[in-house]
Design a protein around this motif. Sequence first.
Motif, mmCIF file in Angstrom:
data_model
loop_
_atom_site.group_PDB
_atom_site.id
_atom_site.type_symbol
_atom_site.label_atom_id
_atom_site.label_comp_id
_atom_site.label_asym_id
_atom_site.label_seq_id
_atom_site.Cartn_x
_atom_site.Cartn_y
_atom_site.Cartn_z
ATOM 1 N N ASP A 143 0.838 -1.194 0.000
ATOM 2 C CA ASP A 143 0.000 0.000 0.000
ATOM 3 C C ASP A 143 0.879 1.252 0.000
ATOM 4 O O ASP A 143 1.796 1.374 0.806
ATOM 5 N N GLY A 144 0.593 2.164 -0.933
ATOM 6 C CA GLY A 144 1.319 3.439 -0.949
ATOM 7 C C GLY A 144 2.780 3.301 -1.322
ATOM 8 O O GLY A 144 3.644 3.884 -0.662
ATOM 9 N N SER A 149 -6.685 3.962 -2.333
ATOM 10 C CA SER A 149 -6.867 2.527 -2.067
ATOM 11 C C SER A 149 -8.156 1.984 -2.652
ATOM 12 O O SER A 149 -8.193 0.849 -3.143
ATOM 13 N N LYS A 157 -6.410 -2.101 6.828
ATOM 14 C CA LYS A 157 -6.364 -2.364 5.388
ATOM 15 C C LYS A 157 -7.103 -3.654 5.013
ATOM 16 O O LYS A 157 -7.071 -4.064 3.844
ATOM 17 N N HIS A 175 -9.477 -3.585 2.220
ATOM 18 C CA HIS A 175 -8.900 -3.276 0.908
ATOM 19 C C HIS A 175 -8.766 -4.550 0.065
ATOM 20 O O HIS A 175 -9.074 -4.549 -1.128
ATOM 21 N N ASP A 226 1.964 3.264 3.142
ATOM 22 C CA ASP A 226 0.848 4.196 3.097
ATOM 23 C C ASP A 226 0.504 4.775 4.468
ATOM 24 O O ASP A 226 0.438 5.994 4.645
ATOM 25 N N ASP A 239 -0.972 -0.218 -4.811
ATOM 26 C CA ASP A 239 -2.260 0.361 -5.226
ATOM 27 C C ASP A 239 -2.150 1.825 -5.642
ATOM 28 O O ASP A 239 -3.029 2.342 -6.313
ATOM 29 N N HIS A 240 -1.085 2.509 -5.231
ATOM 30 C CA HIS A 240 -0.860 3.930 -5.564
ATOM 31 C C HIS A 240 0.410 4.330 -4.848
ATOM 32 O O HIS A 240 0.915 3.595 -3.995
HETATM 33 MN MN LIG Z 1 -3.785 2.521 -0.413
#
Ligand SMILES: [Mn+2]
Length: 559
Positions: free
Chosen positions: A28-29, A81, A361, A364, A430, A471-472
């Motif tokens: 994540d992130g 997310s 999370k 997610h 993230d 995811d980003h």
């Molecule tokens: Mn995320």
Amino acid sequence: MGSSEIGWKLEDHPKLPKGKVVAVVVLDGWGEASPNPYNCIHVADTPTMDSLKKGVPERWRLVRAHGTAVGLPSDDDMGNSEVGHNALGAGRIYAQGAKLVDSALASGKIYEGEGFKYIKECFEDGTLHLIGLLSDGGVHSRLDQLQSLLKGASEHGAKRIRVHILTDGRDVLDGTSVGFVETLEDDLAKLREKGVDAKIASGGGRMNVTMDRYENDWGVVKRGWDAQVLGEAPYKFRNAVEAVKKLREETKANDQYLPPFVIVDENGMAVGPILDGDAVVTFNFRADRMVMLAKALEYEDFDKFDRVRFPKIHYAGMLQYDGELKLPRYYLVSPPEIERTSGEYLAYNGVRTFACSETVKFGHVTFFWNGNRSGYFNQEMEEYVEIPSDSGITFNVQPKMKALEIAEKARDAILSGKFHEVRVNLPNGDMVGHTGDIEATVVACKTTDDAVKMILDAIEQVSGIYVITADHGNAEDMVKRDKKGEPILDKNGNVQILTSHTLQPVPLAIGGPGLLPGVKFRKDVPDGGLANVAAMVMNLHGFEAPNDYEPTLIEVADN
Ligand SMILES: [Mn+2]
Ligand SMILES: O=C(O)[C@H](O)COP(=O)(O)O
Ligand SMILES: [Mn+2]
């Protein structure tokens, strides 16, 4: 299409075998950016992720994770997310909440739907309350949408309006809350000139008040409830600009963590508690951090905290936040209809899946992955494990979070022989990145790398396949930059810390002993994004993806 009419059976992939264990790891992130001191992934010791990048060139690439590639209104929108995991799981790009609300407001259709009619029934005798995140972050809500809704609601008969604000500083720079409150106050003043009794009634920082997720800490929602519904809070102010300024100064809290406050009149009475006969709209379009409040506002039976008073209201969400629970019942804009996700197909086609993350999370890799739908598709085929997150702390004090525990669960699931897909989200880059604490974010990135290693080692042991992606972006850039890419300094000469996500692409790496030697990334999908990953994962399980999925990213050379 009713589910019985859907052909769930996937075609066999002509070359790739079935039955391999595929680890799908979402960092994540974790974006890709040039090396510099504000790139915490670069600064951190990350030998495992580095080795994937420096390894087989045909098995490492970047994919788009922001803007139109994930269904957001424009390419100036950073990824997040919700849209990232939606795209990864659904294999197609859906116009997302932000965009759907934009269109419904622009066309005026928002005022013709069932949801608006329902809240309008209270306009004659009651107050319209709007609760949500006040910023232009575009992740959970957008200021211009709130402004448009305020104008539209008053034109459609709302005579008394109260806004309950949640300050941001997470998807936007810390300290920007003051400006957003000033803008809102100007708008409300204009409404008052037109005879609408419109005011801010309460507020607080999003991470301290209301916007918890996945039931990590109901205390957060309770603090919001007390201020918004009961009109009670530890801090009372006559106006909201003063509230935000004073609370930042006096409590030293940043925008994300401002304590709850209520606005009071000259007699010290709260100006806008939620009462019987009122209408309430939660104006965030994004689901995860609104579901808990939606439950508190809607469910007659509710035992998560003592609501003290449960007002008889007409409540609507900006969107319906949970498609499975049909929560809330009324909503202003229909959510994207994300259907036939890869998880549902794989369950039908005999692929056994294990999914895991820690609480913050967990949804997610389950709820978002499955198209904003809670629960299993088929309990026989799936197991979801949630590791409890720490609550009541900011994650810079615990930057390792539960990454190693998640990796251990993944390892055990991989070695158990019970699953074909083991899917996890590693939260650190993230969640720690959002705190703006650079040192802690470096630790977060290193821990993530250690967790990836543990999973890769397990894949090695079972001759499986791995897919590592994100995811980003977030941790790869922790500073606000000007157009030339140089860090922006504030008036004291300090860099402006970026707590938000970024527009960067994310890495995608595949490998493992179970991957046929001829498998490599195609060269003809250079703009591939997160939505292209689902078809690829289906291929790695030995299936062709459905025709309407975004094209796969891999090809299999004969050798
Ligand atoms: Mn995320
Ligand atoms: O909700 C949050 O924490 C942020 O606004 C966005 O972060 P996420 O999209 O990674 O959850
Ligand atoms: Mn985030």
